[in-house]
Motif scaffolding. Structure first.
Motif, PDB file in Angstrom:
ATOM      1  N   ILE A   5      59.268  70.574 101.572  1.00  0.00           N
ATOM      2  CA  ILE A   5      58.436  70.206 100.429  1.00  0.00           C
ATOM      3  C   ILE A   5      56.987  70.536 100.763  1.00  0.00           C
ATOM      4  O   ILE A   5      56.478  70.147 101.820  1.00  0.00           O
ATOM      5  N   VAL A   6      56.323  71.237  99.854  1.00  0.00           N
ATOM      6  CA  VAL A   6      54.910  71.583 100.032  1.00  0.00           C
ATOM      7  C   VAL A   6      54.137  71.046  98.836  1.00  0.00           C
ATOM      8  O   VAL A   6      54.492  71.326  97.684  1.00  0.00           O
ATOM      9  N   SER A   7      53.067  70.300  99.101  1.00  0.00           N
ATOM     10  CA  SER A   7      52.298  69.730  97.993  1.00  0.00           C
ATOM     11  C   SER A   7      50.808  69.994  98.132  1.00  0.00           C
ATOM     12  O   SER A   7      50.221  69.827  99.200  1.00  0.00           O
ATOM     13  N   ASP A   8      50.213  70.387  97.022  1.00  0.00           N
ATOM     14  CA  ASP A   8      48.766  70.391  96.878  1.00  0.00           C
ATOM     15  C   ASP A   8      48.278  68.936  96.943  1.00  0.00           C
ATOM     16  O   ASP A   8      49.074  67.991  96.819  1.00  0.00           O
ATOM     17  N   LEU A   9      46.973  68.739  97.111  1.00  0.00           N
ATOM     18  CA  LEU A   9      46.427  67.384  97.185  1.00  0.00           C
ATOM     19  C   LEU A   9      45.749  66.952  95.885  1.00  0.00           C
ATOM     20  O   LEU A   9      46.327  66.244  95.088  1.00  0.00           O
ATOM     21  N   ASP A  10      44.503  67.391  95.670  1.00  0.00           N
ATOM     22  CA  ASP A  10      43.737  66.928  94.513  1.00  0.00           C
ATOM     23  C   ASP A  10      44.412  67.345  93.208  1.00  0.00           C
ATOM     24  O   ASP A  10      44.738  68.511  92.998  1.00  0.00           O
ATOM     25  N   GLY A  11      44.631  66.361  92.351  1.00  0.00           N
ATOM     26  CA  GLY A  11      45.293  66.625  91.078  1.00  0.00           C
ATOM     27  C   GLY A  11      46.803  66.700  91.185  1.00  0.00           C
ATOM     28  O   GLY A  11      47.492  66.865  90.181  1.00  0.00           O
ATOM     29  N   THR A  12      47.311  66.543  92.403  1.00  0.00           N
ATOM     30  CA  THR A  12      48.760  66.651  92.613  1.00  0.00           C
ATOM     31  C   THR A  12      49.281  65.448  93.396  1.00  0.00           C
ATOM     32  O   THR A  12      49.832  64.516  92.823  1.00  0.00           O
ATOM     33  N   VAL A 228      60.384  73.580  97.998  1.00  0.00           N
ATOM     34  CA  VAL A 228      59.839  73.097  96.731  1.00  0.00           C
ATOM     35  C   VAL A 228      58.325  73.013  96.877  1.00  0.00           C
ATOM     36  O   VAL A 228      57.818  72.475  97.861  1.00  0.00           O
ATOM     37  N   VAL A 229      57.597  73.563  95.900  1.00  0.00           N
ATOM     38  CA  VAL A 229      56.127  73.522  95.939  1.00  0.00           C
ATOM     39  C   VAL A 229      55.605  72.787  94.710  1.00  0.00           C
ATOM     40  O   VAL A 229      56.120  72.944  93.602  1.00  0.00           O
ATOM     41  N   PHE A 230      54.565  71.974  94.908  1.00  0.00           N
ATOM     42  CA  PHE A 230      53.927  71.218  93.836  1.00  0.00           C
ATOM     43  C   PHE A 230      52.476  71.647  93.691  1.00  0.00           C
ATOM     44  O   PHE A 230      51.775  71.826  94.693  1.00  0.00           O
ATOM     45  N   GLY A 231      51.993  71.780  92.433  1.00  0.00           N
ATOM     46  CA  GLY A 231      50.597  72.129  92.222  1.00  0.00           C
ATOM     47  C   GLY A 231      50.145  71.817  90.812  1.00  0.00           C
ATOM     48  O   GLY A 231      50.945  71.480  89.936  1.00  0.00           O
ATOM     49  N   ASP A 232      48.821  71.949  90.612  1.00  0.00           N
ATOM     50  CA  ASP A 232      48.274  71.651  89.292  1.00  0.00           C
ATOM     51  C   ASP A 232      47.191  72.627  88.843  1.00  0.00           C
ATOM     52  O   ASP A 232      46.927  72.747  87.656  1.00  0.00           O
ATOM     53  N   SER A 233      46.540  73.327  89.790  1.00  0.00           N
ATOM     54  CA  SER A 233      45.365  74.122  89.446  1.00  0.00           C
ATOM     55  C   SER A 233      45.555  75.590  89.802  1.00  0.00           C
ATOM     56  O   SER A 233      46.545  75.972  90.434  1.00  0.00           O
ATOM     57  N   LEU A 234      44.553  76.393  89.440  1.00  0.00           N
ATOM     58  CA  LEU A 234      44.647  77.839  89.605  1.00  0.00           C
ATOM     59  C   LEU A 234      44.873  78.253  91.051  1.00  0.00           C
ATOM     60  O   LEU A 234      45.535  79.255  91.310  1.00  0.00           O
ATOM     61  N   ASN A 235      44.346  77.485  92.007  1.00  0.00           N
ATOM     62  CA  ASN A 235      44.563  77.876  93.406  1.00  0.00           C
ATOM     63  C   ASN A 235      45.996  77.626  93.867  1.00  0.00           C
ATOM     64  O   ASN A 235      46.348  77.937  95.007  1.00  0.00           O
ATOM     65  N   ASP A 236      46.832  77.076  92.986  1.00  0.00           N
ATOM     66  CA  ASP A 236      48.259  76.906  93.277  1.00  0.00           C
ATOM     67  C   ASP A 236      49.112  78.000  92.642  1.00  0.00           C
ATOM     68  O   ASP A 236      50.338  78.011  92.809  1.00  0.00           O
ATOM     69  N   LEU A 237      48.483  78.917  91.920  1.00  0.00           N
ATOM     70  CA  LEU A 237      49.237  79.900  91.148  1.00  0.00           C
ATOM     71  C   LEU A 237      50.114  80.786  92.025  1.00  0.00           C
ATOM     72  O   LEU A 237      51.259  81.086  91.655  1.00  0.00           O
ATOM     73  N   SER A 238      49.613  81.206  93.178  1.00  0.00           N
ATOM     74  CA  SER A 238      50.423  82.071  94.044  1.00  0.00           C
ATOM     75  C   SER A 238      51.686  81.356  94.502  1.00  0.00           C
ATOM     76  O   SER A 238      52.742  81.982  94.675  1.00  0.00           O
ATOM     77  N   MET A 239      51.630  80.048  94.698  1.00  0.00           N
ATOM     78  CA  MET A 239      52.838  79.291  95.053  1.00  0.00           C
ATOM     79  C   MET A 239      53.814  79.265  93.891  1.00  0.00           C
ATOM     80  O   MET A 239      55.025  79.419  94.073  1.00  0.00           O
TER      81      MET A 239
END
Length: 292
Positions: A5-12, A228-239
């Motif tokens: 599991i991979v998760s972004d932090l802020d906003g996620t 599994v990858v989690f994200g919310d913002s543009l810097n997560d788009l590649s994931m």
């Protein structure tokens, strides 16, 4: 079979106060006890991530600065991809000409050309996000933001000393911010993205979350289908693009939701990541969340 599991932090992963809740921390630890690997993938520097994890005794690898560096659970650097010096000089010069405030994440810490102006710009940026002055002071104090190692007056001299720049982050007035974004987006050698509405984040084009994770997992014989990858913002788009089991937060921006396979029923401030992980632990898959 899902193993990582991979998760972004802020906003996620973080709540509205930019913290890991006790419930989320307990779910992450339960995940790890079950044999799953958990990683953080963020635009932040490691020194602003470590306190968040230490507060709950969470140990995990961290992909930081949007993929420009990977740090293991002991704080040791496993991988880094600094920006090319000529690119740093070009961007530094452009941002000074446009009179937008910026900070650069270097091998010695965070640096800028004007520490006072950068702090003021950061405060204004956070106020636009709805934060009160006392909250801004707290996040600066506890989160390690705007703690500058050096003021850079001559970028050529700084780089000549052998220093590395990994990421450049821009805050500023809307007009010049968008002007800077428009110019930088024309450069194919840069990855130009953002984690908030009113900022710009610049790294080497190869230093993006999805690219760094893909290379790291390939070296470890981990299949993208098992992540599994989690994200919310543009810097997560590649994931979202590179991993088939991609999950956008309910509060995520439109382009992230469009590229993600799944979307959570809960936003970050309602502990959406933890609730999805709990379902994964119970069912062994992601069928309990909405399929885009």
């Amino acid at each position: 079979m899902i193993k990582t599991i991979v998760s972004d932090l802020d906003g996620t992963l973080l709540d509205a106060d930019h913290q890991i809740t006790n419930y989320t921390a307990d779910v992450i630890k339960a995940l790890q006890v079950k044999g799953y690997q958990f990683l953080v993938a963020t635009g932040r520097t490691y020194d602003t991530v470590k306190p968040l994890l230490d507060n709950h005794g969470i140990q995990c690898e961290c992909l930081v600065m949007n993929g420009a560096m990977v740090v293991n659970q002991h704080g040791e650097v496993l991988y880094d991809k600094p920006m090319i010096n000529a690119h740093v000089v070009e961007i530094f010069t452009l941002l000074q000409e446009l009179q937008v405030q910026f900070q650069m994440y270097a091998d010695i810490g965070t640096v800028t050309d004007d520490a006072h102006a950068a702090r003021l710009a950061f405060g204004a940026h956070m106020r636009r996000k709805g934060m009160r002055d006392e909250e801004i002071e707290q996040i600066i104090e506890e989160g390690g933001f705007c703690q500058f190692a050096e003021e850079i007056k001559n970028i050529h001299d700084f780089l000549a000393q052998g220093h590395k720049i990994y990421k450049i982050e821009v805050f500023g007035e809307a007009e010049n911010l968008e002007k800077a974004r428009e110019i930088l987006l024309q450069k194919e050698e840069y990855a130009v993205t953002n984690s908030f509405e009113n900022n710009i984040e610049i790294t080497d084009v190869s230093a993006q979350k999805g690219y760094t994770l893909t290379a790291m997992f390939k070296a470890r014989n981990i299949q993208v289908e098992d992540v599994v990858v989690f994200g919310d913002s543009l810097n997560d788009l590649s994931m979202m693009k590179l991993f088939p089991n991609s999950v956008a937060m309910k509060n995520g921006v439109k382009i992230i939701k469009e590229h993600a396979k799944y979307c959570t029923c809960y936003p970050n401030y309602e502990e959406g990541v933890a609730k999805v992980i709990e379902g994964l632990l119970a069912d062994g898959d992601l069928h309990h969340i909405e399929n885009n």
